[in-house]
Design a protein around this motif. Structure first.
Motif, mmCIF file in Angstrom:
data_model
loop_
_atom_site.group_PDB
_atom_site.id
_atom_site.type_symbol
_atom_site.label_atom_id
_atom_site.label_comp_id
_atom_site.label_asym_id
_atom_site.label_seq_id
_atom_site.Cartn_x
_atom_site.Cartn_y
_atom_site.Cartn_z
ATOM 1 N N LEU A 1 0.822 -1.212 0.000
ATOM 2 C CA LEU A 1 0.000 0.000 0.000
ATOM 3 C C LEU A 1 0.859 1.266 0.000
ATOM 4 C CD1 LEU A 1 -2.695 -1.136 2.520
ATOM 5 C CD2 LEU A 1 -3.171 -0.304 0.220
ATOM 6 N N VAL B 1 -6.898 -3.305 -1.273
ATOM 7 C CA VAL B 1 -6.867 -4.587 -0.581
ATOM 8 C C VAL B 1 -7.597 -4.490 0.761
ATOM 9 C CG1 VAL B 1 -4.785 -5.509 -1.640
ATOM 10 C CG2 VAL B 1 -4.549 -3.968 0.307
ATOM 11 N N ALA C 1 -17.791 -2.472 0.411
ATOM 12 C CA ALA C 1 -16.995 -2.985 1.531
ATOM 13 C C ALA C 1 -15.688 -2.211 1.631
ATOM 14 C CB ALA C 1 -16.712 -4.471 1.338
ATOM 15 N N VAL C 2 -15.194 -2.090 2.834
ATOM 16 C CA VAL C 2 -14.023 -1.244 3.056
ATOM 17 C C VAL C 2 -12.739 -1.887 2.543
ATOM 18 C CG1 VAL C 2 -14.909 0.093 4.966
ATOM 19 C CG2 VAL C 2 -13.940 -2.154 5.391
ATOM 20 N N VAL C 3 -11.918 -1.061 1.934
ATOM 21 C CA VAL C 3 -10.623 -1.500 1.423
ATOM 22 C C VAL C 3 -9.575 -0.446 1.782
ATOM 23 C CG1 VAL C 3 -11.583 -2.766 -0.528
ATOM 24 C CG2 VAL C 3 -10.962 -0.357 -0.799
ATOM 25 N N CYS C 4 -8.327 -0.837 1.612
ATOM 26 C CA CYS C 4 -7.235 0.115 1.710
ATOM 27 C C CYS C 4 -6.738 0.361 0.292
ATOM 28 C CB CYS C 4 -6.096 -0.454 2.547
ATOM 29 S SG CYS C 4 -6.566 -0.813 4.240
ATOM 30 N N GLU C 5 -6.592 1.616 -0.050
ATOM 31 C CA GLU C 5 -6.120 1.954 -1.389
ATOM 32 C C GLU C 5 -5.006 2.976 -1.297
ATOM 33 O OE1 GLU C 5 -8.885 2.900 -4.474
ATOM 34 O OE2 GLU C 5 -10.457 1.685 -3.581
ATOM 35 N N GLY C 6 -4.055 2.825 -2.206
ATOM 36 C CA GLY C 6 -3.003 3.824 -2.317
ATOM 37 C C GLY C 6 -2.172 3.955 -1.059
ATOM 38 N N GLN D 1 -15.437 -7.820 3.485
ATOM 39 C CA GLN D 1 -16.863 -8.130 3.431
ATOM 40 C C GLN D 1 -17.298 -8.838 4.715
ATOM 41 O OE1 GLN D 1 -18.845 -7.736 0.493
ATOM 42 N NE2 GLN D 1 -17.242 -7.003 -0.889
ATOM 43 N N THR E 1 -21.311 -12.752 3.521
ATOM 44 C CA THR E 1 -21.060 -12.484 2.104
ATOM 45 C C THR E 1 -20.038 -13.473 1.554
ATOM 46 O OG1 THR E 1 -21.515 -10.139 2.458
ATOM 47 C CG2 THR E 1 -20.320 -10.727 0.451
ATOM 48 N N ASN F 1 -6.897 -2.468 -7.233
ATOM 49 C CA ASN F 1 -6.375 -1.182 -6.758
ATOM 50 C C ASN F 1 -6.372 -1.062 -5.250
ATOM 51 O OD1 ASN F 1 -6.055 -0.090 -9.421
ATOM 52 N ND2 ASN F 1 -8.288 0.149 -9.482
ATOM 53 N N MET G 1 -10.084 8.039 12.349
ATOM 54 C CA MET G 1 -9.887 6.808 11.597
ATOM 55 C C MET G 1 -9.369 5.690 12.494
ATOM 56 S SD MET G 1 -7.084 6.066 8.635
ATOM 57 C CE MET G 1 -5.804 5.891 9.864
ATOM 58 N N VAL H 1 -8.966 5.633 4.660
ATOM 59 C CA VAL H 1 -9.417 6.848 5.338
ATOM 60 C C VAL H 1 -10.821 7.254 4.896
ATOM 61 C CG1 VAL H 1 -9.029 9.315 5.618
ATOM 62 C CG2 VAL H 1 -7.146 7.713 5.858
ATOM 63 N N VAL I 1 -2.689 5.652 1.684
ATOM 64 C CA VAL I 1 -3.362 5.729 2.974
ATOM 65 C C VAL I 1 -4.484 4.703 3.033
ATOM 66 C CG1 VAL I 1 -4.654 7.208 4.522
ATOM 67 C CG2 VAL I 1 -2.771 8.132 3.186
ATOM 68 N N CYS I 2 -4.584 4.064 4.184
ATOM 69 C CA CYS I 2 -5.460 2.916 4.300
ATOM 70 C C CYS I 2 -6.867 3.302 4.738
ATOM 71 C CB CYS I 2 -4.862 1.956 5.307
ATOM 72 S SG CYS I 2 -5.361 0.285 5.046
ATOM 73 N N GLY J 1 -20.248 -9.754 -4.240
ATOM 74 C CA GLY J 1 -20.217 -9.168 -2.910
ATOM 75 C C GLY J 1 -20.645 -7.714 -2.892
ATOM 76 N N ASP J 2 -20.512 -7.122 -1.708
ATOM 77 C CA ASP J 2 -20.909 -5.729 -1.498
ATOM 78 C C ASP J 2 -19.870 -4.795 -2.103
ATOM 79 O OD1 ASP J 2 -21.581 -3.245 -0.589
ATOM 80 O OD2 ASP J 2 -21.415 -3.719 1.545
ATOM 81 N N PRO J 3 -20.240 -3.973 -3.080
ATOM 82 C CA PRO J 3 -19.249 -3.086 -3.694
ATOM 83 C C PRO J 3 -18.755 -1.988 -2.768
ATOM 84 C CG PRO J 3 -21.448 -2.595 -4.517
ATOM 85 C CD PRO J 3 -21.566 -3.836 -3.685
ATOM 86 N N LEU K 1 -13.393 5.025 6.354
ATOM 87 C CA LEU K 1 -13.549 5.119 7.794
ATOM 88 C C LEU K 1 -14.322 6.371 8.201
ATOM 89 C CD1 LEU K 1 -10.016 3.981 8.807
ATOM 90 C CD2 LEU K 1 -12.129 2.919 9.532
ATOM 91 N N ASP K 2 -14.440 7.297 7.302
ATOM 92 C CA ASP K 2 -15.105 8.538 7.616
ATOM 93 C C ASP K 2 -16.478 8.530 6.948
ATOM 94 O OD1 ASP K 2 -14.116 12.036 7.515
ATOM 95 O OD2 ASP K 2 -16.028 11.093 7.922
ATOM 96 N N GLU K 3 -17.480 8.224 7.720
ATOM 97 C CA GLU K 3 -18.815 8.076 7.142
ATOM 98 C C GLU K 3 -19.293 9.371 6.500
ATOM 99 O OE1 GLU K 3 -21.138 6.674 10.364
ATOM 100 O OE2 GLU K 3 -20.512 4.596 10.133
ATOM 101 N N ARG L 1 -11.975 4.467 14.956
ATOM 102 C CA ARG L 1 -13.000 3.663 14.292
ATOM 103 C C ARG L 1 -12.487 2.256 13.968
ATOM 104 N NH1 ARG L 1 -16.974 4.370 10.185
ATOM 105 N NH2 ARG L 1 -18.175 2.435 10.269
#
Lengths: 243, 48
Positions: A65, A202, B20-25, A217, A221, A200, A95, B30, B27-28, B16-18, B33-35, A98
């Motif tokens: 990442l 993970v 769902a939380v992921v880490c990208e780039g 998920q 799911t 892109n 963050m 963020v 910063v993981c 699955g649920d499009p 995590l911020d609704e 949470r």
């Protein structure tokens, strides 16, 4: 891996399962160590496997990442995200709060005060080393626990060799493999495959090389996806035939 | 895997649920995590 031993390390399990296909469902997972959602997603995936109840073969793949992270970052996770990455401190604190709460909900006691931000490429090399010895899943779990829960350093080769030894790998051999970058090409190949697949973010889960599931998920799911994949495979492979 | 094999690899079917939380780039997760950020993104995109 079955529902009963979803968290247990191992390689390809023996073919088994009644009405769910005779060969394990292959799941390739791209993830990073420094990825809170990857650990949470791992827990939820394992719960999904348990709910599914059939055989699943898991292989982890490398995804960095933040490849520009130094091995030794002097500061906290909050310092890293706010100072090094330039995010507002209030957003970073929110963050972390949470993610700690959500991690706790799946039984993971994240300790961001102790967390040691580092570059993870060597940890990925170690995962490939462990795979050659049939201990990739165990190594993955050990690295994640060290990073998020124990405040361990997963960027320095000496620390990584210690973790390898803890799960029964030869420390000297692991250290040599890391020092000589024996598995760096494997890491780069994983990363290239991820780009080819359009991954892109993970965690990212690929089922049977055909179905993709992105993110942490819910367990239900994952169970549903496994059932879908098994059902589609059963349609292709007649009952009783070798898959 | 050869380049030819890579070219022949079928595109993944996403399940699955499009959301769902992921880490990208760098910063993981963020945004995930911020609704409030998610809501703003969806509003901006006309999704809600």
């Amino acid at each position: 891996m079955t529902g009963a031993d979803a968290a247990r390390p191992g390689n390809t399990p023996a073919a088994a399962g009644v009405g769910l296909g005779v060969t394990p469902i292959k799941v390739d997972i791209w993830s990073d160590i420094a990825c809170p959602w990857c650990y949470i997603g791992k827990r939820k995936f394992e719960a999904g496997v348990a709910a599914y109840g059939g055989e699943v073969e898991v292989e982890y793949h490398s995804f960095e990442l933040s490849p520009d992270t130094p091995v030794d970052f002097d500061g906290s996770a909050a310092d890293f995200l706010s100072g090094y990455k330039g995010l507002p401190l209030a957003q970073v604190e929110q963050m972390i709060e949470r993610v700690v709460t959500i991690a706790r909900s799946v039984g993971l006691d994240y300790d961001y005060d102790a967390l040691r931000q580092t570059n993870t490429v060597k940890a990925h090399e170690l995962l490939h080393f462990a795979k050659t010895h049939g201990k990739q899943l165990e190594m993955k779990g050990r690295l994640l626990r060290a990073y998020f829960i124990e405040g361990g350093h997963v960027g320095r080769v000496e620390d990584l060799a210690d973790l390898a030894a803890e799960i029964g790998l030869d420390r000297a051999e692991a250290l040599a493999a890391l020092t000589e970058e024996r598995h760096l090409a494997d890491v780069r190949e994983d990363q290239k495959t991820a780009r080819d697949l359009g991954i892109n973010g993970v965690p990212f889960f690929v089922f049977e090389g055909r179905f993709g599931v992105s993110g942490a998920q819910e367990a239900a799911t994952f169970a549903n996806v496994l059932q879908q994949v098994a059902a589609q495979r059963d349609e292709v492979v007649p009952a009783g035939a070798d898959a | 895997m050869t380049d030819a094999a890579r070219d022949e690899r079928p595109a993944l079917t996403l399940l699955g649920d499009p959301d769902a939380v992921v880490c990208e780039g760098d910063v993981c997760a963020v945004p995930a995590l911020d609704e409030r950020a998610i809501v703003k993104q969806r509003l901006d995109a006309g999704l809600i």
